[in-house]
Design an enzyme around this catalytic site. Structure first.
Site, PDB file in Angstrom:
ATOM      1  N   GLU A  89       0.837  -1.195   0.000  1.00  0.00           N
ATOM      2  CA  GLU A  89       0.000   0.000   0.000  1.00  0.00           C
ATOM      3  C   GLU A  89       0.871   1.243   0.000  1.00  0.00           C
ATOM      4  O   GLU A  89       2.013   1.207   0.484  1.00  0.00           O
ATOM      5  CB  GLU A  89      -0.955   0.011   1.196  1.00  0.00           C
ATOM      6  CG  GLU A  89      -0.304  -0.117   2.534  1.00  0.00           C
ATOM      7  CD  GLU A  89      -1.329  -0.305   3.641  1.00  0.00           C
ATOM      8  OE1 GLU A  89      -1.118  -1.192   4.476  1.00  0.00           O
ATOM      9  OE2 GLU A  89      -2.318   0.439   3.674  1.00  0.00           O
ATOM     10  N   LYS A  99       2.637   4.706   0.981  1.00  0.00           N
ATOM     11  CA  LYS A  99       3.008   5.299   2.263  1.00  0.00           C
ATOM     12  C   LYS A  99       2.581   6.767   2.254  1.00  0.00           C
ATOM     13  O   LYS A  99       3.225   7.610   1.631  1.00  0.00           O
ATOM     14  CB  LYS A  99       4.510   5.185   2.508  1.00  0.00           C
ATOM     15  CG  LYS A  99       4.944   5.679   3.877  1.00  0.00           C
ATOM     16  CD  LYS A  99       6.434   5.460   4.085  1.00  0.00           C
ATOM     17  CE  LYS A  99       6.829   5.912   5.494  1.00  0.00           C
ATOM     18  NZ  LYS A  99       6.573   7.343   5.730  1.00  0.00           N
ATOM     19  N   ASP A 114       1.949  10.557   3.373  1.00  0.00           N
ATOM     20  CA  ASP A 114       2.803  11.522   4.066  1.00  0.00           C
ATOM     21  C   ASP A 114       1.931  12.347   5.003  1.00  0.00           C
ATOM     22  O   ASP A 114       1.465  13.430   4.673  1.00  0.00           O
ATOM     23  CB  ASP A 114       3.500  12.421   3.043  1.00  0.00           C
ATOM     24  CG  ASP A 114       4.732  13.096   3.633  1.00  0.00           C
ATOM     25  OD1 ASP A 114       5.277  14.003   2.990  1.00  0.00           O
ATOM     26  OD2 ASP A 114       5.156  12.714   4.740  1.00  0.00           O
ATOM     27  N   TYR A 138      -4.106   1.620   8.566  1.00  0.00           N
ATOM     28  CA  TYR A 138      -3.077   0.714   8.036  1.00  0.00           C
ATOM     29  C   TYR A 138      -2.761  -0.467   8.949  1.00  0.00           C
ATOM     30  O   TYR A 138      -1.943  -1.333   8.602  1.00  0.00           O
ATOM     31  CB  TYR A 138      -1.790   1.475   7.718  1.00  0.00           C
ATOM     32  CG  TYR A 138      -1.123   2.167   8.883  1.00  0.00           C
ATOM     33  CD1 TYR A 138      -1.026   3.553   8.914  1.00  0.00           C
ATOM     34  CD2 TYR A 138      -0.565   1.459   9.932  1.00  0.00           C
ATOM     35  CE1 TYR A 138      -0.401   4.205   9.966  1.00  0.00           C
ATOM     36  CE2 TYR A 138       0.063   2.092  10.985  1.00  0.00           C
ATOM     37  CZ  TYR A 138       0.145   3.463  10.994  1.00  0.00           C
ATOM     38  OH  TYR A 138       0.765   4.110  12.034  1.00  0.00           O
ATOM     39  N   LYS A 164      11.103   3.754  -0.004  1.00  0.00           N
ATOM     40  CA  LYS A 164      10.938   5.178  -0.277  1.00  0.00           C
ATOM     41  C   LYS A 164      11.169   5.491  -1.752  1.00  0.00           C
ATOM     42  O   LYS A 164      12.000   4.859  -2.420  1.00  0.00           O
ATOM     43  CB  LYS A 164      11.910   5.999   0.577  1.00  0.00           C
ATOM     44  CG  LYS A 164      11.675   5.923   2.073  1.00  0.00           C
ATOM     45  CD  LYS A 164      10.365   6.583   2.446  1.00  0.00           C
ATOM     46  CE  LYS A 164      10.248   6.803   3.935  1.00  0.00           C
ATOM     47  NZ  LYS A 164      11.100   7.852   4.468  1.00  0.00           N
ATOM     48  N   CYS A 211      38.420  25.818  18.756  1.00  0.00           N
ATOM     49  CA  CYS A 211      36.999  25.576  18.917  1.00  0.00           C
ATOM     50  C   CYS A 211      36.208  26.876  18.782  1.00  0.00           C
ATOM     51  O   CYS A 211      36.550  27.874  19.439  1.00  0.00           O
ATOM     52  CB  CYS A 211      36.737  24.945  20.287  1.00  0.00           C
ATOM     53  SG  CYS A 211      34.991  24.791  20.702  1.00  0.00           S
ATOM     54  N   CYS A 271      34.780  27.573  22.643  1.00  0.00           N
ATOM     55  CA  CYS A 271      35.634  27.839  23.812  1.00  0.00           C
ATOM     56  C   CYS A 271      37.049  28.237  23.466  1.00  0.00           C
ATOM     57  O   CYS A 271      37.818  28.641  24.350  1.00  0.00           O
ATOM     58  CB  CYS A 271      35.647  26.616  24.734  1.00  0.00           C
ATOM     59  SG  CYS A 271      36.574  25.212  24.048  1.00  0.00           S
ATOM     60  N   CYS A 295      37.088  19.089  19.637  1.00  0.00           N
ATOM     61  CA  CYS A 295      37.570  20.113  20.560  1.00  0.00           C
ATOM     62  C   CYS A 295      38.087  19.390  21.802  1.00  0.00           C
ATOM     63  O   CYS A 295      37.396  18.538  22.365  1.00  0.00           O
ATOM     64  CB  CYS A 295      36.430  21.067  20.926  1.00  0.00           C
ATOM     65  SG  CYS A 295      36.736  22.032  22.416  1.00  0.00           S
ATOM     66  N   CYS A 339      34.450  23.383  27.674  1.00  0.00           N
ATOM     67  CA  CYS A 339      33.782  23.928  26.487  1.00  0.00           C
ATOM     68  C   CYS A 339      32.286  23.975  26.781  1.00  0.00           C
ATOM     69  O   CYS A 339      31.670  22.940  27.062  1.00  0.00           O
ATOM     70  CB  CYS A 339      34.070  23.041  25.278  1.00  0.00           C
ATOM     71  SG  CYS A 339      33.164  23.510  23.787  1.00  0.00           S
TER      72      CYS A 339
END
Length: 789
Positions: free
Chosen positions: A124, A126, A128, A236, A324, A418, A421, A448, A454
């Site tokens: 069946e 799918k 959305d 479903y 999909k 970083c 930090c 980092c 941090c």
């Protein structure tokens, strides 16, 4: 005023007619009267009910306009979890799924002379939209809920009652006493266009796509707004059931249709994976002509007995998959690349894009994963790129359009410091361990080195620490944690346990009651199970299940802290790389300091004890020699060497006695030379002895007392938990049963020893009754635990 029989009879007749018209219109798609006639009947019923309000019932067709607005949605725990589906993106993924199904069912796989057994699948589209659960008792709709996190959803009962094609009362007869229907609530393409047109006319905000419109409409606190939106349901599947149902998935859906619930008109049965692929291609060809949006096709094993045999993974069934359609893509410009810092210090590039609509959603950011991906794409700032968005997956950059690269395009550079930090950023190293050697290579992750100094790492570490599956401290969301860190009130997870009322009450979002509630939640978290505590620490690569394995097997924080990597690999599902991550975490001075502070500030770990009997005496000398990774000595060679020597000390002696070693059988010359070289290194001798000493200390040595699992009171038994437990969580109940030797399963069968049924128990309880399986309520279960010690 007294009610005449004529009025009551006419109301009943009108309701019956309108229910029949609704069924023909929404379920059969075969309306038998024009809209004007339907409206005439509806208005007549509404007028009669206004005149005789005592005859109004909740299931009347007029009761879909919505009641008073809510202040918030309540929570509903799904008795049967609403699991997500695995995804197939390529034809090969679906073929692999079919192979796993047939192997799981032990069906013939075929050979050169035939294709083997074929499995029947339901097929069946799918949709959305938004997944919902509808609960019917005695044919009446009593509850509606969102999927939520799969275990707990939101109570949207008043809103689902406003959806026109959801029957308030089931049609026909023969439906189970308790029936939980699951489906997708969506808005058709035409309904979406009409809704946005009305929004524009009224000066309201338009919706980006039908899915967002459906989700937003269903979660309105004012049900009158929901009632005004063109929502529809497509059923479903089912959840909890008390009663009889057909023995196939399609059979169940056809039964639902007969009871007035809409199902997909595209539902088909496919025999074998090739028919599934043909269905996928056919639906793909007509995708744009369908009256609703879809993003793929769902295939499910049709035979329910097969479904039960295949069972589930942690978060998805093994008997279903969503294939999909190719993701939708658009062109846009890469404006910049910024870097975010995560909980473990990983510095991750994020693409900042010129906003573009992809599948109805405006995209301005996309994931780049890591710098290796940037290099693979050949990405430069200023490039025109192709963006892909598939369903709810985070948009990603999939390709650079090199011919459109501008002259001023700039290279993407990882920062040396970083961005949060200022600490040094270094590239991780990958260590590959094999027999006799370690090899190092550059990893794809930059980190980092600031750790909890941090702010980004500190915030994410604390958010993880307080999460529901970890220490479960309510009232500490992301914004609250950020405030605590930014104000300097919390510098590590241990600082949460020194917070005072006067420090919290002045923060944004905190008043007297919420401050006291937070302090109470922190206090209530001081006695976590060992497994929760280990998970909360945020050890890299240690998820919830691995934390449970560590806690159940080693049963004390001290053992887990001290465990050598080779000892950890005796535990199920703990590989060498994860073992080194665990060992490294507990060797880190800062981590040890935070753990010590947590214990000093009142953390009392629960469920600590002796090493699990399954691991008492589990090691062998041959296994230890194999784990030393001596070049040229594999499992067989290690066993032969162990049989010859009998002890580790004798192996060490033998390795340096070249004459005796040279005549030893069962070990080739390469292995003998490797053994000699390995134990010639004092560090290797010391490490091997350290592993053996720890095995002795933990009671896992081959000379340790064997504590057979068979001696546990529930050894060999299979238990099932169903319904809600009020005194303890199901997780704790599961842990206690496992500690007594029982296996805790997710389904009831003839092999089930006992079922613990709390309030709300559904199909599992019914199945246990059918099979004559012993059933305990929670009070009886607690008494049984006490009896078993």
């Amino acid at each position: 005023m007294s009610v005449t029989p004529t009025a009551a009879e006419r109301i009943a007749q009108l309701r019956s007619e309108l229910d029949a018209h609704n069924y023909r219109y929404y379920v059969l798609d075969e309306p038998s009267v024009p809209d004007v006639e339907y409206d005439r009947l509806f208005n007549e019923l509404k007028a009669l009910e206004t005149e005789h309000p005592q005859l109004v019932t909740p299931e009347s067709p007029t009761q879909r306009v919505g009641g008073s607005a809510l202040s918030a949605f309540g929570e509903i725990r799904h008795e049967v979890p609403m699991l997500s589906l695995g995804n197939a993106f390529e034809e090969a993924d679906l073929l692999d799924f079919d192979r796993r199904v047939r192997e799981g069912l032990d069906l013939p796989s075929g050979d050169l002379f035939g294709g083997g057994a074929e499995v029947e699948y339901s097929c069946e589209p799918k949709l959305d939209g938004l997944a919902v659960s509808l609960l019917y008792r005695d044919g009446l709709l009593v509850r509606g809920a969102t999927r939520g996190d799969g275990s707990t959803g939101e109570d949207i009962s008043v809103n689902v009652r406003t959806i026109r094609n959801i029957p308030l009362k089931l049609q026909g007869s023969g439906w189970p006493r308790v029936l939980e229907v699951r489906g997708e609530v969506f808005i058709s393409r035409a309904g979406f266009e009409a809704l946005n047109a009305r929004q524009l006319e009224s000066g309201g905000k338009t919706f980006a796509n039908p899915r967002n419109a459906a989700a937003g409409s269903l979660r309105q606190l004012d049900p009158k707004i929901t009632a005004s939106r063109p929502l529809q349901l497509c059923s479903y599947g089912i959840g909890q059931v008390q009663g009889e149902l057909p023995d196939s998935h399609i059979g169940i859906l056809q039964a639902l249709k007969g009871w007035g619930l809409p199902i997909s008109p595209e539902l088909q049965l496919a025999k074998g994976v090739q028919e599934c692929l043909a269905y996928y291609r056919a639906i793909g060809d007509k995708r744009d002509a369908l009256p609703y949006e879809i993003d793929g096709v769902v295939f499910k094993v049709n035979n329910l007995a097969y479904q039960r045999e295949l069972g589930f993974r942690a978060r998805e069934p093994r008997w279903a998959i969503a294939h999909k359609f190719p993701a939708l893509e658009e062109l846009t410009e890469l404006l910049d690349v910024e870097f975010q810092v995560g909980r473990t210090g990983a510095v991750t590039p994020v693409a900042r894009l010129k906003p573009v609509k992809v599948a109805g959603v405006t995209v301005s950011n996309a994931t780049l994963h890591n710098m290796d991906e940037v290099a693979r794409l050949g990405l430069m700032i200023g490039d025109t790129v192709i963006i892909r968005r598939a369903g709810d997956v985070i948009p990603q950059v999939v390709q650079v359009v090199a011919e459109r690269r501008p002259a001023d395009a700039r290279a993407v550079q990882i920062p040396e410091s970083c961005p949060v930090c200022g600490s040094h950023v270094e590239r991780t190293q990958l260590v590959k361990r094999s027999k006799g050697k370690e090899s190092f290579s550059a990893g794809s992750i930059y980190r980092c080195v600031g750790r909890l100094a941090c702010a980004a790492q500190l915030k994410q570490a604390i958010i993880h620490f307080v999460s529901r599956r970890a220490m479960d401290i309510e009232g500490l969301g992301e914004k609250s944690v950020e405030q605590l860190v930014d104000e300097g009130l919390v510098g590590s997870p241990a600082d949460l346990y020194t917070l005072r009322f006067e420090q919290i009450v002045g923060l944004e979002g905190f008043a007297e009651l919420s401050s006291n509630n937070l302090l109470a939640a922190i206090a209530a978290s001081r006695k976590p199970s060992l497994a929760r505590f280990i998970y909360a620490l945020g050890i890299p690569d240690v998820g919830e299940e691995t934390a449970k394995v560590l806690a159940r097997a080693l049963a004390s924080l001290r053992r887990i802290e001290q465990a050598l990597p080779e000892v950890l690999t005796y535990l199920p599902d703990v590989g060498l790389e994860v073992a080194y991550e665990i060992h490294s975490f507990f060797r880190d001075e800062h981590n040890r300091k935070v753990i010590a502070q947590l214990l000093e500030r009142g953390i009392e770990l629960q469920e600590e004890g002796e090493v699990h009997p399954e691991f008492a005496g589990c090691a062998t000398l041959a296994g230890l020699l194999d784990k030393l990774n001596i070049a040229g000595i594999a499992v067989t060679g290690a066993k032969n060497l162990a049989d010859k020597a009998g002890s580790l000390e004798r192996v060490i002696e033998l390795s340096q006695d070249w004459l005796e070693l040279s005549v030893m059988k069962g070990l080739n010359e390469k292995g003998k030379q490797a053994l000699r070289e390995f134990f010639a290194e004092p560090a290797n001798v010391e490490h091997a002895r350290a592993i053996e000493a720890q095995l002795r200390e933990f009671g896992m040595h081959w000379q340790s007392e064997k504590k057979a699992v068979e001696g546990l009171p529930l050894a060999g038994q299979t238990w099932v938990l169903t319904g809600s437990l009020e005194v303890m969580s199901r997780d704790i109940a599961k842990d206690k049963l496992e500690s007594l030797g029982a296996k805790v399963a997710g389904s009831v069968s003839a092999k089930t020893s006992c079922v613990v049924a709390g309030p709300g128990a559904g199909s599992k309880l019914a199945k246990a009754s059918e099979l004559g399986v012993r059933v305990l309520d929670e009070a009886q279960f607690l008494a049984e635990l006490e009896r078993l010690g």
